[in-house]
Design an enzyme around this catalytic site. Structure first.
Site, PDB file in Angstrom:
ATOM      1  N   CYS A  36       0.825  -1.218   0.000  1.00 55.24           N
ATOM      2  CA  CYS A  36       0.000   0.000   0.000  1.00 55.24           C
ATOM      3  C   CYS A  36       0.863   1.274   0.000  1.00 55.24           C
ATOM      4  O   CYS A  36       1.608   1.495  -0.937  1.00 55.24           O
ATOM      5  CB  CYS A  36      -1.006  -0.038   1.151  1.00 55.24           C
ATOM      6  SG  CYS A  36      -2.319   1.187   0.969  1.00 55.24           S
ATOM      7  N   GLU A  58      -2.705  -8.959   3.233  1.00 56.74           N
ATOM      8  CA  GLU A  58      -3.065  -9.413   4.591  1.00 56.74           C
ATOM      9  C   GLU A  58      -4.559  -9.281   4.864  1.00 56.74           C
ATOM     10  O   GLU A  58      -5.053  -9.742   5.886  1.00 56.74           O
ATOM     11  CB  GLU A  58      -2.235  -8.647   5.630  1.00 56.74           C
ATOM     12  CG  GLU A  58      -2.648  -7.215   5.926  1.00 56.74           C
ATOM     13  CD  GLU A  58      -2.216  -6.178   4.884  1.00 56.74           C
ATOM     14  OE1 GLU A  58      -1.808  -6.558   3.765  1.00 56.74           O
ATOM     15  OE2 GLU A  58      -2.307  -4.970   5.192  1.00 56.74           O
ATOM     16  N   HIS A  78      -3.955  -4.929  -0.265  1.00 58.04           N
ATOM     17  CA  HIS A  78      -3.543  -5.462   1.034  1.00 58.04           C
ATOM     18  C   HIS A  78      -3.637  -6.987   1.024  1.00 58.04           C
ATOM     19  O   HIS A  78      -4.718  -7.527   1.263  1.00 58.04           O
ATOM     20  CB  HIS A  78      -4.441  -4.903   2.136  1.00 58.04           C
ATOM     21  CG  HIS A  78      -4.190  -3.465   2.431  1.00 58.04           C
ATOM     22  ND1 HIS A  78      -3.286  -3.049   3.379  1.00 58.04           N
ATOM     23  CD2 HIS A  78      -4.687  -2.343   1.869  1.00 58.04           C
ATOM     24  CE1 HIS A  78      -3.235  -1.740   3.401  1.00 58.04           C
ATOM     25  NE2 HIS A  78      -4.088  -1.272   2.497  1.00 58.04           N
TER      26      HIS A  78
END
Lengths: 210, 257
Positions: A82, A192, A190
Site C-alpha cells: 500500500c 493481509e 492489502h
C-alpha cells in the site's frame, strides 16, 4: 526457522500484516520493529504503510527506514504494501506534493485528477475488492489471474519502467498495482486483508527463493 | 474488470455476545462474535463490521480482546465501532487489529474528531456512521434527521447535509443506517441512500431493514450503494453469504465470488 521483520515506523496498524504472516508461517519468527540491526539480520522484510504519505515519509526518515531500505534493497526479499509501495517511487501528489524514496521510477497520482475517474462518478477512495491482471511472477503462484484483492487508496502508482509491472487494475485509469524488481515485490492492495488469495501471496513471499 | 460491490455482515455485540434488536430495542442473542466472524469469513464475506453496543467501560476491555482475537484469524477487513470518543480510542482499536474505525455520536459532539482522526490515520480507516430517521418537512419533500444514543435522541441535524460535512471533513466511508427500517426486514430506505449517494463521492454502506436477498440487490441497483450491510438474515441462518453473492451476481452486479 527464519526471521521476518515487519518495519514499524509508528504509522498505525501494522499488526494485521504481522498476524497474517504468522498465520502463513507459524514456525517463523515475525518481528514488528524499527531496529535497524534487527531488520538487517532478518531473512525477509515487509514494508507496510497506512495513512497519508506526507506523514509516512516524515516517519520513515525519522526512524531511519530510508537508510535501511537502501541498504537492503538488493540483499533480501522485500514486500512493500500500500503506502509502503507508493513510498518507493519518486514523487506523490498527496499532502501537497511529497518527494518519496526514489528507489523506483514513477509517480503516485490522485484518482480525482483524472476525468476518467471523476467524470465517471467513481468513488474515491478506491475501496473494496478489485481484479488484478497478473504478469508472471513467482508471488502469483497458485493464484488465478484476475483474482480479486482488497484495495483502499486514493492515490495510485504509474511506474516509469513498464517492464517492472506485474499486476494492473482498472479503476477509471489503468493502475500499476504490483511492481517487482529483483528481490522486491510491491503491492498496492492489502494481501493481509485479501482472504485466501492474499494469504497465498504472503505464503509465496515467505517461501520465495531468489 | 470492475470493483465488486461488498456484502458486509454486521455483528452488534453487547457484553461479548452478538445480539440483534428491532428498531434498536428488543434484543435477541445470536452467539459468540469470534465464531460468527470466523463463519462469515469462511463463507466469503467481503468485510466484517463489529459494533460494540456495550454501555459499560469494564465490558469494553472484553471488546478489545474480542477484536484482537477476530483480527488474528479473519483476514478480511474489519470495521469496529461503538463508543469511539477520542483519537486515542481509535488508536487503541487500530492496534487491536481493526482496519477501520466507525465514529457515530462523537462526530456530532465533536466534528473536529473526524478531521483529526483522518489527518492522523488516513481517510481510508475512518468510517462515519449516520443513523437517520425520516421526519416531517413543511414543503412535503423527503427529509431525514440524525439521531444518536441508539435512536433515542434527535439532533436537529439534516442527514444529507451531515453526510456532505463528514465526507468533507475526511470520512473515507459512510455507514448509513435507516432507523425507520432497522430490524424491520422491510428493506433499505432506498430514497435515503439515493439522496446521500447523489451528494457524496466517498463509498457508502447501506444499512437497516434487510429481510431478503432482493433487498440487497435493491440497495446496490436503486440505492446506488457501494456495499450492503445486514445482520439478522445471516445470523439466524435464513441465508448464507454465498446466497447473497449469487443474488447480486444474477442481477448483473459485480461481486467477489
Amino acid at each position: 526457522m527464519q526471521r521476518i521483520a515487519v518495519i514499524d515506523y509508528g504509522m498505525g496498524n501494522l499488526h494485521s500484516a504481522a498476524k497474517a504472516l504468522s498465520a502463513v508461517a507459524p514456525k517463523d519468527e515475525i518481528v514488528v520493529t524499527d531496529d535497524s540491526a534487527l531488520i538487517s539480520s532478518a531473512d525477509r522484510i515487509v514494508f507496510p504503510g497506512v495513512g497519508a504519505i506526507g506523514d509516512c515519509m516524515a516517519a520513515i526518515k525519522h526512524h531511519g527506514v530510508d537508510e535501511i531500505l537502501r541498504a537492503e534493497w538488493t540483499a533480501k526479499p522485500i514486500l512493500a504494501i500500500c503506502v509502503g509501495m507508493q513510498a518507493l517511487f519518486d514523487h506523490s501528489d498527496e499532502s501537497g506534493g511529497v518527494d518519496c524514496l526514489g528507489l523506483l521510477g514513477g509517480s503516485v497520482n490522485y484518482f480525482n485528477r483524472f476525468p476518467s475517474v471523476s467524470d465517471a462518478g467513481l468513488k474515491v477512495p478506491h475501496m473494496g475488492w478489485n481484479q488484478v491482471k497478473q504478469i508472471a511472477h513467482p508471488l502469483w503462484d497458485g493464484i488465478d489471474d484476475e483474482s480479486r484483492f482488497y484495495f483502499v487508496h486514493s492515490y495510485f502508482v504509474q511506474a516509469q519502467d513498464k517492464n517492472l509491472v506485474v499486476g494492473q487494475t482498472e479503476y477509471g485509469e489503468r493502475c500499476d498495482v504490483a511492481v517487482a524488481t529483483g528481490n522486491v515485490f510491491a503491492a498496492q492492495f492489502h494481501p493481509e486483508k485479501s482472504g485466501r488469495d492474499g494469504l497465498k501471496l504472503l505464503s509465496n513471499f515467505v517461501n520465495w527463493s531468489i | 474488470m470492475a470493483l465488486a460491490k461488498r456484502i458486509i455482515p454486521c455483528l452488534d455485540v453487547e457484553n461479548g455476545r452478538v445480539v440483534k434488536g428491532v428498531n434498536f430495542v428488543g434484543i435477541r442473542d445470536a452467539g459468540c462474535p469470534v465464531e460468527i466472524a470466523r463463519r462469515y469469513n469462511h463463507e466469503g464475506a467481503d468485510e466484517i463490521t463489529f459494533l460494540d453496543i456495550t454501555a459499560t467501560h469494564e465490558a469494553r476491555d472484553t471488546t478489545y480482546k474480542t477484536v484482537e482475537t477476530i483480527a488474528g484469524e479473519v483476514f478480511i477487513p474489519l470495521t469496529v465501532g461503538g463508543g469511539v470518543r477520542t483519537v486515542d480510542d481509535i488508536r487503541r482499536l487500530l492496534n487491536c487489529g481493526a482496519d477501520k474505525v466507525s465514529i457515530n455520536s462523537a462526530a456530532i459532539k465533536t466534528p473536529d474528531l473526524v478531521d483529526n482522526a483522518s489527518a492522523k490515520y488516513g481517510a481510508q480507516c475512518i468510517v462515519v456512521a449516520i443513523d437517520a430517521k425520516r421526519v416531517a418537512s413543511p414543503d412535503g419533500q423527503l427529509k431525514w434527521e440524525i439521531f444518536t444514543h441508539g435512536g433515542r435522541k434527535a439532533t436537529g441535524i439534516d442527514a444529507l447535509w451531515w453526510a456532505e460535512q463528514m465526507a468533507a471533513r475526511g470520512a473515507g466511508e459512510l455507514l448509513v443506517t435507516s432507523m425507520d427500517r432497522d430490524g424491520t426486514r422491510d428493506g433499505f430506505d432506498l430514497p435515503l441512500m439515493k439522496a446521500i449517494n447523489s451528494r457524496v463521492n466517498v463509498p457508502t454502506i447501506a444499512s437497516g431493514g434487510v429481510g431478503n436477498l432482493q433487498h440487497l440487490v435493491d440497495g446496490v441497483l436503486e440505492g446506488g450503494s457501494d456495499a450492503v450491510l445486514a445482520a439478522s438474515i445471516f445470523h439466524f441462518g435464513d441465508y448464507r453469504i454465498a446466497d447473497a453473492k449469487r443474488a447480486l451476481s444474477d442481477a448483473g452486479i459485480e461481486v467477489r465470488l
